[in-house]
Motif scaffolding. Structure first.
Motif, PDB file in Angstrom:
ATOM      1  N   CYS A  22     -15.845 -19.895   8.149  1.00 33.94           N
ATOM      2  CA  CYS A  22     -17.163 -19.287   7.986  1.00 33.94           C
ATOM      3  C   CYS A  22     -17.887 -20.042   6.884  1.00 33.94           C
ATOM      4  O   CYS A  22     -17.479 -19.980   5.718  1.00 33.94           O
ATOM      5  CB  CYS A  22     -17.040 -17.818   7.634  1.00 33.94           C
ATOM      6  N   ALA A  23     -18.933 -20.739   7.287  1.00 35.11           N
ATOM      7  CA  ALA A  23     -19.731 -21.488   6.328  1.00 35.11           C
ATOM      8  C   ALA A  23     -20.936 -20.660   5.921  1.00 35.11           C
ATOM      9  O   ALA A  23     -21.710 -20.223   6.779  1.00 35.11           O
ATOM     10  CB  ALA A  23     -20.177 -22.811   6.944  1.00 35.11           C
ATOM     11  N   THR A  77     -17.258 -21.921   1.881  1.00 37.51           N
ATOM     12  CA  THR A  77     -16.623 -21.652   3.168  1.00 37.51           C
ATOM     13  C   THR A  77     -15.394 -20.783   2.960  1.00 37.51           C
ATOM     14  O   THR A  77     -14.629 -20.987   2.019  1.00 37.51           O
ATOM     15  CB  THR A  77     -16.222 -22.968   3.867  1.00 37.51           C
ATOM     16  N   VAL A  78     -15.238 -19.826   3.835  1.00 38.63           N
ATOM     17  CA  VAL A  78     -14.047 -18.974   3.820  1.00 38.63           C
ATOM     18  C   VAL A  78     -13.279 -19.199   5.119  1.00 38.63           C
ATOM     19  O   VAL A  78     -13.888 -19.430   6.169  1.00 38.63           O
ATOM     20  CB  VAL A  78     -14.419 -17.492   3.624  1.00 38.63           C
ATOM     21  N   TYR A  79     -11.970 -19.147   5.016  1.00 41.44           N
ATOM     22  CA  TYR A  79     -11.112 -19.412   6.164  1.00 41.44           C
ATOM     23  C   TYR A  79     -10.226 -18.216   6.458  1.00 41.44           C
ATOM     24  O   TYR A  79      -9.910 -17.427   5.571  1.00 41.44           O
ATOM     25  CB  TYR A  79     -10.218 -20.628   5.885  1.00 41.44           C
ATOM     26  N   LEU A  80      -9.821 -18.117   7.698  1.00 42.01           N
ATOM     27  CA  LEU A  80      -8.817 -17.120   8.079  1.00 42.01           C
ATOM     28  C   LEU A  80      -7.773 -17.825   8.933  1.00 42.01           C
ATOM     29  O   LEU A  80      -8.048 -18.198  10.075  1.00 42.01           O
ATOM     30  CB  LEU A  80      -9.446 -15.966   8.861  1.00 42.01           C
ATOM     31  N   TYR A  94     -15.847 -11.277  12.810  1.00 38.03           N
ATOM     32  CA  TYR A  94     -17.110 -11.420  12.092  1.00 38.03           C
ATOM     33  C   TYR A  94     -16.860 -11.790  10.636  1.00 38.03           C
ATOM     34  O   TYR A  94     -15.999 -11.201   9.973  1.00 38.03           O
ATOM     35  CB  TYR A  94     -17.904 -10.117  12.128  1.00 38.03           C
ATOM     36  N   CYS A  95     -17.665 -12.708  10.158  1.00 37.91           N
ATOM     37  CA  CYS A  95     -17.649 -13.070   8.746  1.00 37.91           C
ATOM     38  C   CYS A  95     -18.618 -12.153   8.002  1.00 37.91           C
ATOM     39  O   CYS A  95     -19.709 -11.840   8.514  1.00 37.91           O
ATOM     40  CB  CYS A  95     -18.061 -14.523   8.594  1.00 37.91           C
TER      41      CYS A  95
END
Length: 116
Positions: A22-23, A77-80, A94-95
């Motif tokens: 998620c940017a 940016t977040v990652y999963l 959803y971010c």
């Protein structure tokens, strides 16, 4: 304003892995927290994982030990990372970005399908 763009969704077999990204762009503050939620057909949106501005993490019960949330502050940016995926993980992911004062921003979502 904040824009959140998810990527990385797709179809995978049970036991497989996917990594969502998620940017975030726009007005991003160092105090913002970020999270991943998901919504399966006919169900309410639920928290998957969250990470605070300080890096503390929190996970939904059903994903603990299988999913890992992380962030790159330089890239906003977040990652999963999702491992050992199960059919019940099938959902739109959803971010979310939450301001320190409570305002929420949402991405449009990315579909994850786990099926053999």
């Amino acid at each position: 304003q904040v824009q959140l763009e998810e990527s990385g969704g797709g179809s995978v077999q049970p036991g497989g892995s996917l990594r969502l990204s998620c940017a975030a762009s726009g007005s991003i503050f160092s105090t913002d927290a970020m999270a991943w939620y998901r919504q399966a057909p006919g169900k309410q949106r639920e928290l998957v994982a969250a990470i605070t501005s300080g890096g503390s993490t929190n996970y939904g019960t059903s994903v603990k030990g299988r999913f890992t949330i992380s962030k790159d502050n330089f890239r906003n940016t977040v990652y999963l990372q999702m491992n050992s995926l199960k059919p019940e993980d099938t959902a739109v992911y959803y971010c979310n970005l939450r301001r320190a004062y409570g305002t929420d921003y949402w991405g449009k979502g990315t579909l994850v399908t786990v099926s053999s």
